[in-house]
Structures are given as structure tokens and as C-alpha cells.
Design a protein around this motif. Structure first.
Motif, mmCIF file in Angstrom:
data_model
loop_
_atom_site.group_PDB
_atom_site.id
_atom_site.type_symbol
_atom_site.label_atom_id
_atom_site.label_comp_id
_atom_site.label_asym_id
_atom_site.label_seq_id
_atom_site.Cartn_x
_atom_site.Cartn_y
_atom_site.Cartn_z
ATOM 1 N N LYS A 340 26.860 43.864 39.122
ATOM 2 C CA LYS A 340 27.403 43.485 40.279
ATOM 3 C C LYS A 340 28.346 42.211 40.352
ATOM 4 N N GLU A 341 27.489 41.157 39.568
ATOM 5 C CA GLU A 341 28.019 39.852 39.253
ATOM 6 C C GLU A 341 29.074 40.045 38.508
ATOM 7 N N ARG A 342 29.216 40.564 37.415
ATOM 8 C CA ARG A 342 30.344 40.856 36.385
ATOM 9 C C ARG A 342 31.447 41.557 36.998
ATOM 10 N N ALA A 343 31.181 42.612 37.956
ATOM 11 C CA ALA A 343 32.271 43.256 38.490
ATOM 12 C C ALA A 343 33.126 42.165 39.561
ATOM 13 N N LEU A 344 32.395 41.215 40.318
ATOM 14 C CA LEU A 344 33.055 40.324 41.017
ATOM 15 C C LEU A 344 34.215 39.654 40.315
ATOM 16 N N VAL A 345 33.398 39.102 39.245
ATOM 17 C CA VAL A 345 34.128 38.118 38.434
ATOM 18 C C VAL A 345 35.598 38.979 37.734
ATOM 19 N N ILE A 346 35.123 40.116 37.222
ATOM 20 C CA ILE A 346 36.390 40.908 36.807
ATOM 21 C C ILE A 346 37.162 41.406 37.857
ATOM 22 N N ALA A 347 36.931 41.570 39.010
ATOM 23 C CA ALA A 347 37.922 41.929 40.198
ATOM 24 C C ALA A 347 38.724 40.709 40.450
ATOM 25 N N ALA A 348 37.806 39.678 40.470
ATOM 26 C CA ALA A 348 38.836 38.380 40.894
ATOM 27 C C ALA A 348 39.914 38.092 40.015
ATOM 28 N N GLY A 349 39.500 38.411 38.635
ATOM 29 C CA GLY A 349 40.575 38.024 37.546
ATOM 30 C C GLY A 349 41.689 39.014 37.865
ATOM 31 N N LEU A 350 41.394 40.388 38.027
ATOM 32 C CA LEU A 350 42.598 41.267 37.996
ATOM 33 C C LEU A 350 43.330 41.235 39.368
ATOM 34 N N ARG A 351 42.739 40.814 40.516
ATOM 35 C CA ARG A 351 43.449 40.677 41.487
ATOM 36 C C ARG A 351 44.298 39.197 41.424
ATOM 37 N N ALA A 352 43.850 38.324 40.773
ATOM 38 C CA ALA A 352 44.623 37.117 40.528
ATOM 39 C C ALA A 352 46.033 37.571 39.550
ATOM 40 N N ASP A 353 45.951 38.580 38.931
ATOM 41 C CA ASP A 353 46.925 39.264 38.028
ATOM 42 C C ASP A 353 47.726 40.413 38.990
ATOM 43 N N ASN A 354 47.561 40.174 40.204
ATOM 44 C CA ASN A 354 48.478 41.136 41.294
ATOM 45 C C ASN A 354 47.870 42.586 41.118
ATOM 46 N N LYS A 355 46.672 43.001 40.769
ATOM 47 C CA LYS A 355 46.086 44.169 40.839
ATOM 48 C C LYS A 355 45.400 44.300 42.127
ATOM 49 N N THR A 356 45.443 45.703 42.621
ATOM 50 C CA THR A 356 44.431 45.932 43.963
ATOM 51 C C THR A 356 43.402 46.638 43.306
ATOM 52 N N VAL A 357 42.062 45.772 43.356
ATOM 53 C CA VAL A 357 40.828 46.141 43.018
ATOM 54 C C VAL A 357 39.807 46.205 44.229
ATOM 55 N N GLU A 358 39.096 47.276 44.053
ATOM 56 C CA GLU A 358 37.761 47.432 45.190
ATOM 57 C C GLU A 358 36.649 47.490 44.165
ATOM 58 N N ILE A 359 35.509 47.095 44.883
ATOM 59 C CA ILE A 359 34.285 47.377 44.223
ATOM 60 C C ILE A 359 33.290 48.084 45.180
ATOM 61 N N ALA A 360 32.703 49.143 44.483
ATOM 62 C CA ALA A 360 31.784 49.974 45.259
ATOM 63 C C ALA A 360 30.425 49.210 45.614
ATOM 64 N N PHE A 361 30.122 48.522 46.451
ATOM 65 C CA PHE A 361 29.160 47.620 46.588
ATOM 66 C C PHE A 361 27.963 48.643 47.218
ATOM 67 N N GLY A 362 26.743 48.355 47.415
ATOM 68 C CA GLY A 362 25.790 48.942 48.160
ATOM 69 C C GLY A 362 24.700 49.490 47.378
ATOM 70 N N ASP A 363 24.558 49.369 46.114
ATOM 71 C CA ASP A 363 23.719 49.764 45.164
ATOM 72 C C ASP A 363 23.226 51.354 45.496
ATOM 73 N N ARG A 364 24.583 51.993 45.256
ATOM 74 C CA ARG A 364 24.221 53.590 45.475
ATOM 75 C C ARG A 364 23.787 54.237 44.112
ATOM 76 N N ALA A 365 23.431 55.315 44.162
ATOM 77 C CA ALA A 365 23.206 56.073 42.826
ATOM 78 C C ALA A 365 24.563 56.541 42.436
ATOM 79 N N LEU A 366 24.566 56.773 41.025
ATOM 80 C CA LEU A 366 26.047 56.838 40.332
ATOM 81 C C LEU A 366 26.757 57.996 40.856
ATOM 82 N N LYS A 367 25.868 59.113 41.389
ATOM 83 C CA LYS A 367 26.489 60.352 41.826
ATOM 84 C C LYS A 367 27.218 59.954 43.288
ATOM 85 N N GLY A 368 26.450 59.157 44.245
ATOM 86 C CA GLY A 368 27.162 58.742 45.440
ATOM 87 C C GLY A 368 28.362 57.988 45.172
#
Ligand code: HAM
Length: 416
Positions: A340-368
Motif C-alpha cells: 500500500k505504501e509503495r502504491a501510494l508512492v508509485i501512483a504519485a510519481g505517475l500522476r506527476a507524469d500526467n497519468k491518471t492512476v487509481e489505487i484499490a484501497f481497502g485490504d480486499r482479497a485479490l479476487k474482490g
């Protein structure tokens, strides 16, 4: 009462996701050509002194006589929610002394406007416009440029099924000559009291009467177009010439008078073919006496107001806006706390590069989380777990095709 649902006031337009994405796209498409032509934003109040509209827009218009949201404020002042944008721009130009600076003044605006009309498809009590005004220049070339800016906005949305109606309402000399004959003609008609009253303030209003019997009665009325002064005629000929040069086709409509009283000279309306009764997607024209009427200098002006709501309806009717425009580039599904921590950092970097990035928060199981990925509509999805973090690689899945590729996390930007 507690627990009871409250509804929006009757006849307002609201935009919920995902349709609000379309609204935003349309609004930006309509603003962009104005920015590119050097127009600057003017941000104005949505309420003004009532007199601004009675004097500026005209007492004979439906907008002023029937449709204004007017109330008395706590200081006993008569206040009106703006039914249109031009009068407010003039008020601000005079108040801030812009008319004494460099000319022309070129501004755009966008926001909510209010008219207490009978609601129907495409006609709302709170609606949205993009508008521009160019003040202090009498050159017919700017008339053509203003029209071209509106046309470019509609075309940027992808609209093609619309036409441009064009006329000239002449200068004061033209209108005075026409008025004499028009009043003579109107005197031969059998008018009800309200219509006669409207005609006595502005006889041109009768051309705008939608009743069948009035349309028939006005069929033989003298047309302003036949009374244009030499100066007005020459100006209008130049406007048409520039439109031809620009490849913008138009239909001459000498019976068009528009719903606001300030128009003079070049006057136009964009009409969409698929919208039924409320087909006017935008309109405008010159208003050469308005500034003076409102206590300012004698400056000419021209502008337009484009209906964002109706442009959205037109885009939907033509089916020209793809939902693909609004999907995210990437959805990251983190598994576990470190991810989750890494995802926040990766997403912030890509957004700064003009990409639209979402993170699926919420500690769901992989299937969900994968189900959520399908629903999100994102172009690409990556799952980020401990092994991906350890290896520095993720499986980048293209959702359209199902194809996957192993990609280094720090070169995701190149793959997207
Ligand atoms: P207007 O023709 O009254 O002009 O409005 C411009 C556009 O706003 C219309 O063509 C229509 O698309 C949209 N519109 C008007 N009323 C409604 C409504 N009740 N519901 C939805 N859309 C509506 C003006 O307002 C002038 N101020 C334009 C202008 C600027 N002329 C010179 N400069």
C-alpha cells in the motif's frame, strides 16, 4: 421532518458521475478556442443589482419580464440571479475602468445562469454557459473571429449536425428607419394587450413570438435586413466575406431577433438538428449601445453564450464522445501494508507524469480487487504484492485484450 428526503428544486440541471465527465469535457472544449485566441477569464458574481438586467437586457424580453429570480436581500436591495452574462461583464468593465485601458477587452466566462422558465428537455432553471465578450472594436473581422471561436468549440466536441443562422440587426439609423414601417405594419394587426405592450417597448420582439397565429401575422412584416444603412450593410458584407474565407457556412435568417434586447448589427445562433424544441446550442452578436446604456463609454462589443447543457445533449444525440476518454490509465491493487505504501508512492510519481492512476484501497482479497478492476474500466491493472516489490517487476495487464507483460516498476511510465 427528520428522515424525509429533500429533492433538488424543480428544473435544475445536475451532473453526476460518469456524465459529469462528459460535462467537463464539453465545457473545456468550448473554452479552449477562446483561450487560444487570447481571451482571459473574468470571474463574476452570480447575483447582481436587478436594475443591471432591466436596463441591460431589456424590459420587453421574456427573460426580464417573466423569468428572473429576483429577491430582496437583508439590506433591502433588489437582487437578481444572473439570467445571462453580458450585462455583468459590462458592469464589471465599467466599474473596474477596463474601458480606459487597452482595447479590445477580450474575456471569457463559464458558470451557472438562472431563468425561471418552464422546464423541459434542454431547458432548465439553472443552466450552464461558456461565454466570451470582445469589447471596444468595431472591426467586422472580430465578428467573424468570435463566430469562428464558437464553431471551433462545437467541432472540438465532435459535433457536426448543426447550422449557423446569421443576420444583421443594423445600427440605430437602420433600426429607426425600419421601426417606422414596422410600427405601421403592427398597427394593422389585432394584438392582445400584453403583446401590444411588448411591441410598444420593442416591436422587433414580435418576430420572436412562437404562437402560430403571430407567426402568420408577421409573415408579411417588413424585415430589418431591407433597411440596413450603408455602414451596416458594408459591415455585414465584410463579416460574410471573412466567414467565407474561414470556410464557415451560414444560413441567412432575417427574421431572427434573439431573446435579449441589446443586439445590434451582426447577430447569430447555432442550431442543432437533433435537439427538438430547445435546439439553440449557442448564440450572440453585437451590442453597440449596451455599454453606454449602463453608464459607460460609447464602446461597441460582440460576444456569444454557448449552452453547455445543450452541447452535452447534442454530443449524446450524435454519439460523439467515447467513454474511453474518461477511464484511468492504471489501477494498482496493493496486497498488504508495505504494498500500500509503495502504491501510494508509485501512483504519485505517475500522476506527476500526467497519468491518471487509481489505487484499490481497502485490504480486499485479490479476487474482490480484480472484480473492482474490471468495473473501474482502467486501461491497465497491476497487482502489487511482496514478491513484486522484492523483484521490482509487476505484471501489467491490459484490460481490453487481457494481454500481460512483465514490466519494471520504475519503467511503468514508458509502458502506459
Ligand atoms: P442566450 O441566447 O440567451 O444568449 O443564451 C445562450 C445559450 O444558452 C443558448 O443558445 C442556450 O444554448 C443556452 N440557454 C439559454 N437558456 C437556457 C436554459 N433555460 N436552459 C438551458 N440552456 C439555456 C445569452 O445569454 C447572451 N448573453 C449571449 C451573448 C454574449 N451575446 C453577446 N454576448
Amino acid at each position: 421532518m427528520a428522515g424525509q428526503k429533500i429533492q433538488a428544486p424543480k428544473g435544475v440541471s445536475e451532473y453526476m458521475p460518469p456524465r459529469s465527465d462528459v460535462f467537463e469535457f464539453v465545457r473545456e472544449a468550448l473554452i479552449d478556442p477562446a483561450r487560444r485566441a487570447g481571451y482571459s477569464l473574468m470571474e463574476l458574481p452570480v447575483f447582481e443589482d436587478t436594475e443591471l438586467f432591466t436596463r441591460g437586457v431589456g424590459a420587453s424580453t421574456d427573460v426580464v419580464s417573466k423569468e428572473m429570480y429576483t429577491f430582496t436581500d437583508r439590506g433591502d436591495r433588489s437582487i437578481t440571479l444572473r439570467p445571462e452574462g453580458t450585462a455583468g461583464v459590462m458592469r464589471a468593465v465599467i466599474e473596474h475602468g477596463l474601458d480606459r485601458g487597452a482595447l479590445p477587452i477580450k474575456v471569457w466566462y463559464s458558470g451557472a445562469f438562472f431563468r425561471a422558465e418552464r422546464p423541459q428537455a434542454g431547458r432548465y432553471r439553472q443552466f450552464y454557459q461558456v461565454g466570451i465578450e470582445a469589447i471596444g472594436l468595431d472591426d467586422p473581422a472580430i465578428d467573424a473571429e468570435v463566430i469562428a471561436i464558437a464553431d471551433a468549440g462545437f467541432r472540438a466536441i465532435g459535433l457536426t449536425k448543426f447550422r449557423l443562422d446569421l443576420t444583421s440587426l443594423g445600427d440605430s439609423q437602420s433600426r429607426a428607419a425600419h421601426r417606422v414601417d414596422l410600427l405601421k405594419f403592427i398597427a394593422t394587426l389585432d394584438l392582445d394587450e400584453a403583446t401590444a405592450a411588448r411591441a410598444s417597448i420593442n416591436p422587433l420582439r414580435l418576430f420572436d413570438d412562437k404562437r402560430e397565429e403571430m407567426k402568420n401575422a408577421m409573415a408579411k412584416a417588413p424585415l430589418l435586413m431591407d433597411y440596413l444603412s450603408d455602414a451596416s450593410r458594408a459591415h455585414f458584407e465584410q463579416v460574410k466575406k471573412y466567414l467565407n474565407v474561414l470556410g464557415i457556412s451560414y444560413v441567412l435568417n432575417p427574421r431572427m431577433v434573439r431573446g435579449l434586447d441589446y443586439y445590434t448589427g451582426t447577430t447569430f445562433e447555432f442550431v442543432h438538428e437533433l435537439l427538438g424544441a430547445q435546439s439553440g446550442i449557442g448564440g450572440g452578436g453585437r451590442y453597440d449601445g449596451l455599454m453606454q446604456e449602463l453608464g459607460g463609454q460609447e464602446l461597441s462589443g460582440i460576444g456569444f453564450g454557448l449552452g453547455i447543457d445543450r452541447a452535452v445533449l447534442a454530443a449524446e444525440a450524435e454519439g460523439v464522445i467515447s467513454n474511453e476518454l474518461f477511464v484511468s490509465d492504471l489501477l494498482i491493487i496493493p496486497l498488504g501494508e508495505l504494498a500500500k505504501e509503495r502504491a501510494l508512492v508509485i501512483a504519485a510519481g505517475l500522476r506527476a507524469d500526467n497519468k491518471t492512476v487509481e489505487i484499490a484501497f481497502g485490504d480486499r482479497a485479490l479476487k474482490g480487487a480484480m472484480k473492482a478492476a474490471d468495473k473501474s474500466g482502467a486501461r491497465y491493472v497491476v497487482v502489487l504484492g511482496d514478491s513484486e516489490i522484492a523483484s521490482g517487476h509487476v505484471e501489467l495487464k491490459e484490460m481490453n485484450t487481457g494481454a500481460t507483460a512483465s514490466v519494471r516498476i520504475d519503467s511503468l511510465i514508458n509502458e502506459l
